[in-house]
Design a protein around this motif. Structure first.
Motif, PDB file in Angstrom:
ATOM      1  N   GLN A  34      38.953  47.066  26.528  1.00  0.00           N
ATOM      2  CA  GLN A  34      37.813  47.974  26.572  1.00  0.00           C
ATOM      3  C   GLN A  34      36.831  47.523  27.650  1.00  0.00           C
ATOM      4  OE1 GLN A  34      37.413  50.756  24.685  1.00  0.00           O
ATOM      5  NE2 GLN A  34      39.443  50.388  23.821  1.00  0.00           N
ATOM      6  N   ALA A  35      36.196  48.473  28.316  1.00  0.00           N
ATOM      7  CA  ALA A  35      35.158  48.137  29.294  1.00  0.00           C
ATOM      8  C   ALA A  35      34.039  47.384  28.582  1.00  0.00           C
ATOM      9  CB  ALA A  35      34.625  49.398  29.951  1.00  0.00           C
ATOM     10  N   GLY A  36      33.587  46.301  29.180  1.00  0.00           N
ATOM     11  CA  GLY A  36      32.548  45.476  28.565  1.00  0.00           C
ATOM     12  C   GLY A  36      33.086  44.276  27.821  1.00  0.00           C
ATOM     13  N   SER A  37      34.390  44.282  27.482  1.00  0.00           N
ATOM     14  CA  SER A  37      34.979  43.125  26.807  1.00  0.00           C
ATOM     15  C   SER A  37      35.262  42.037  27.840  1.00  0.00           C
ATOM     16  CB  SER A  37      36.260  43.523  26.071  1.00  0.00           C
ATOM     17  OG  SER A  37      37.232  43.956  26.989  1.00  0.00           O
ATOM     18  N   THR A  38      35.629  40.852  27.346  1.00  0.00           N
ATOM     19  CA  THR A  38      35.888  39.738  28.252  1.00  0.00           C
ATOM     20  C   THR A  38      37.349  39.326  28.181  1.00  0.00           C
ATOM     21  OG1 THR A  38      35.281  38.106  26.587  1.00  0.00           O
ATOM     22  CG2 THR A  38      33.541  38.847  28.066  1.00  0.00           C
ATOM     23  N   ILE A  39      37.851  38.816  29.308  1.00  0.00           N
ATOM     24  CA  ILE A  39      39.194  38.270  29.401  1.00  0.00           C
ATOM     25  C   ILE A  39      39.051  36.825  29.849  1.00  0.00           C
ATOM     26  CG2 ILE A  39      41.384  38.370  30.655  1.00  0.00           C
ATOM     27  CD1 ILE A  39      41.062  41.350  30.904  1.00  0.00           C
ATOM     28  N   VAL A  67      38.629  30.486  33.249  1.00  0.00           N
ATOM     29  CA  VAL A  67      37.862  31.430  34.047  1.00  0.00           C
ATOM     30  C   VAL A  67      37.639  32.652  33.165  1.00  0.00           C
ATOM     31  CG1 VAL A  67      37.892  32.931  36.065  1.00  0.00           C
ATOM     32  CG2 VAL A  67      38.761  30.601  36.247  1.00  0.00           C
ATOM     33  N   THR A  68      36.386  33.066  33.015  1.00  0.00           N
ATOM     34  CA  THR A  68      36.044  34.200  32.170  1.00  0.00           C
ATOM     35  C   THR A  68      35.643  35.376  33.051  1.00  0.00           C
ATOM     36  OG1 THR A  68      35.208  32.626  30.536  1.00  0.00           O
ATOM     37  CG2 THR A  68      34.647  34.934  30.211  1.00  0.00           C
ATOM     38  N   ALA A  69      36.145  36.559  32.683  1.00  0.00           N
ATOM     39  CA  ALA A  69      35.835  37.764  33.449  1.00  0.00           C
ATOM     40  C   ALA A  69      35.481  38.886  32.486  1.00  0.00           C
ATOM     41  CB  ALA A  69      37.016  38.162  34.326  1.00  0.00           C
ATOM     42  N   GLU A  70      34.590  39.759  32.932  1.00  0.00           N
ATOM     43  CA  GLU A  70      34.196  40.918  32.142  1.00  0.00           C
ATOM     44  C   GLU A  70      34.946  42.138  32.655  1.00  0.00           C
ATOM     45  OE1 GLU A  70      30.264  43.703  31.316  1.00  0.00           O
ATOM     46  OE2 GLU A  70      30.017  41.742  32.245  1.00  0.00           O
ATOM     47  N   VAL A  71      35.472  42.930  31.725  1.00  0.00           N
ATOM     48  CA  VAL A  71      36.228  44.123  32.091  1.00  0.00           C
ATOM     49  C   VAL A  71      35.264  45.210  32.543  1.00  0.00           C
ATOM     50  CG1 VAL A  71      37.799  45.915  31.263  1.00  0.00           C
ATOM     51  CG2 VAL A  71      38.082  43.557  30.480  1.00  0.00           C
ATOM     52  N   VAL A  72      35.485  45.717  33.769  1.00  0.00           N
ATOM     53  CA  VAL A  72      34.655  46.803  34.296  1.00  0.00           C
ATOM     54  C   VAL A  72      35.254  48.139  33.879  1.00  0.00           C
ATOM     55  CG1 VAL A  72      33.764  47.875  36.395  1.00  0.00           C
ATOM     56  CG2 VAL A  72      33.925  45.378  36.236  1.00  0.00           C
ATOM     57  N   GLY A  73      36.589  48.265  33.951  1.00  0.00           N
ATOM     58  CA  GLY A  73      37.253  49.503  33.548  1.00  0.00           C
ATOM     59  C   GLY A  73      38.645  49.586  34.137  1.00  0.00           C
ATOM     60  N   ASP A  74      39.310  50.713  33.870  1.00  0.00           N
ATOM     61  CA  ASP A  74      40.657  50.941  34.406  1.00  0.00           C
ATOM     62  C   ASP A  74      40.563  51.450  35.837  1.00  0.00           C
ATOM     63  OD1 ASP A  74      41.362  50.339  31.874  1.00  0.00           O
ATOM     64  OD2 ASP A  74      42.179  52.300  31.364  1.00  0.00           O
ATOM     65  N   HIS A  97      54.337  57.649  42.134  1.00  0.00           N
ATOM     66  CA  HIS A  97      53.951  56.570  41.223  1.00  0.00           C
ATOM     67  C   HIS A  97      52.561  56.082  41.569  1.00  0.00           C
ATOM     68  CE1 HIS A  97      54.271  53.054  38.639  1.00  0.00           C
ATOM     69  NE2 HIS A  97      53.806  52.339  39.643  1.00  0.00           N
ATOM     70  N   ARG A  98      51.732  55.840  40.551  1.00  0.00           N
ATOM     71  CA  ARG A  98      50.437  55.191  40.729  1.00  0.00           C
ATOM     72  C   ARG A  98      50.336  54.060  39.728  1.00  0.00           C
ATOM     73  NH1 ARG A  98      45.270  58.887  41.661  1.00  0.00           N
ATOM     74  NH2 ARG A  98      44.563  56.932  42.555  1.00  0.00           N
ATOM     75  N   GLN A  99      50.231  52.847  40.237  1.00  0.00           N
ATOM     76  CA  GLN A  99      50.149  51.658  39.381  1.00  0.00           C
ATOM     77  C   GLN A  99      48.788  51.607  38.697  1.00  0.00           C
ATOM     78  OE1 GLN A  99      52.766  49.534  39.112  1.00  0.00           O
ATOM     79  NE2 GLN A  99      51.697  48.370  37.542  1.00  0.00           N
ATOM     80  N   ARG A 100      48.768  51.209  37.435  1.00  0.00           N
ATOM     81  CA  ARG A 100      47.513  51.068  36.698  1.00  0.00           C
ATOM     82  C   ARG A 100      47.021  49.626  36.784  1.00  0.00           C
ATOM     83  NH1 ARG A 100      48.186  53.409  30.777  1.00  0.00           N
ATOM     84  NH2 ARG A 100      45.938  53.227  30.752  1.00  0.00           N
ATOM     85  N   TYR A 101      45.726  49.470  36.983  1.00  0.00           N
ATOM     86  CA  TYR A 101      45.109  48.151  37.051  1.00  0.00           C
ATOM     87  C   TYR A 101      43.911  48.108  36.118  1.00  0.00           C
ATOM     88  CZ  TYR A 101      47.700  47.584  41.426  1.00  0.00           C
ATOM     89  OH  TYR A 101      48.690  47.515  42.366  1.00  0.00           O
ATOM     90  N   VAL A 102      43.446  46.906  35.823  1.00  0.00           N
ATOM     91  CA  VAL A 102      42.199  46.705  35.128  1.00  0.00           C
ATOM     92  C   VAL A 102      41.267  46.015  36.118  1.00  0.00           C
ATOM     93  CG1 VAL A 102      41.025  45.490  33.249  1.00  0.00           C
ATOM     94  CG2 VAL A 102      43.255  46.502  32.855  1.00  0.00           C
ATOM     95  N   ARG A 103      40.082  46.596  36.337  1.00  0.00           N
ATOM     96  CA  ARG A 103      39.114  46.003  37.250  1.00  0.00           C
ATOM     97  C   ARG A 103      38.227  45.065  36.438  1.00  0.00           C
ATOM     98  NH1 ARG A 103      36.685  49.255  42.097  1.00  0.00           N
ATOM     99  NH2 ARG A 103      38.622  48.437  42.912  1.00  0.00           N
ATOM    100  N   VAL A 104      38.130  43.816  36.887  1.00  0.00           N
ATOM    101  CA  VAL A 104      37.323  42.816  36.177  1.00  0.00           C
ATOM    102  C   VAL A 104      36.353  42.153  37.148  1.00  0.00           C
ATOM    103  CG1 VAL A 104      39.094  42.323  34.440  1.00  0.00           C
ATOM    104  CG2 VAL A 104      39.014  40.957  36.527  1.00  0.00           C
TER     105      VAL A 104
END
Length: 110
Positions: A34-39, A67-74, A97-104
């Motif tokens: 989810q956007a706002g969560s941390t990885i 290393v901690t990162a905050e999820v910005v969104g897909d 094809h369009r690859q899906r990413y998570v922006r952090v």
């Protein structure tokens, strides 16, 4: 460059090694988040703080380094066309094809 002497870490994620600085925004392989969560990335291969003369290297990873990162969104990557063709056989296939990413955004290197 602006990263000249800033602290950095080299992390491994999904078989890819990435050099990150605090505040960097990067696209990593997709996972449900989810956007706002941390990885938290715990596979840190190398790390260097601002005041250190040299980097600390792992064997293969540095124990207790994260290393901690905050999820910005897909994010969707660039579109690529997968084209198959056989000459003289009337065989043509086109698939997009369009690859899906998570922006952090990297928040801390510990």
């Amino acid at each position: 460059t602006e990263h000249a002497m800033k602290a950095y870490a080299i992390i491994e994620d999904s078989g890819t090694q990435i050099k990150v600085h605090e505040g960097d925004v990067l696209d990593i392989d997709f996972r449900e988040a989810q956007a706002g969560s941390t990885i938290t990335f715990d596979k840190v291969l190398a790390q260097r703080s601002e005041d250190a003369d040299s980097a600390t290297l792992g064997d293969p990873w540095i124990n207790k380094a994260t290393v901690t990162a905050e999820v910005v969104g897909d994010k969707l990557g660039d579109k690529i066309d997968v084209i198959k063709y056989k000459r003289r056989k009337n065989y043509r296939r086109k698939q997009g094809h369009r690859q899906r990413y998570v922006r952090v955004k990297v928040t801390s290197i510990a």
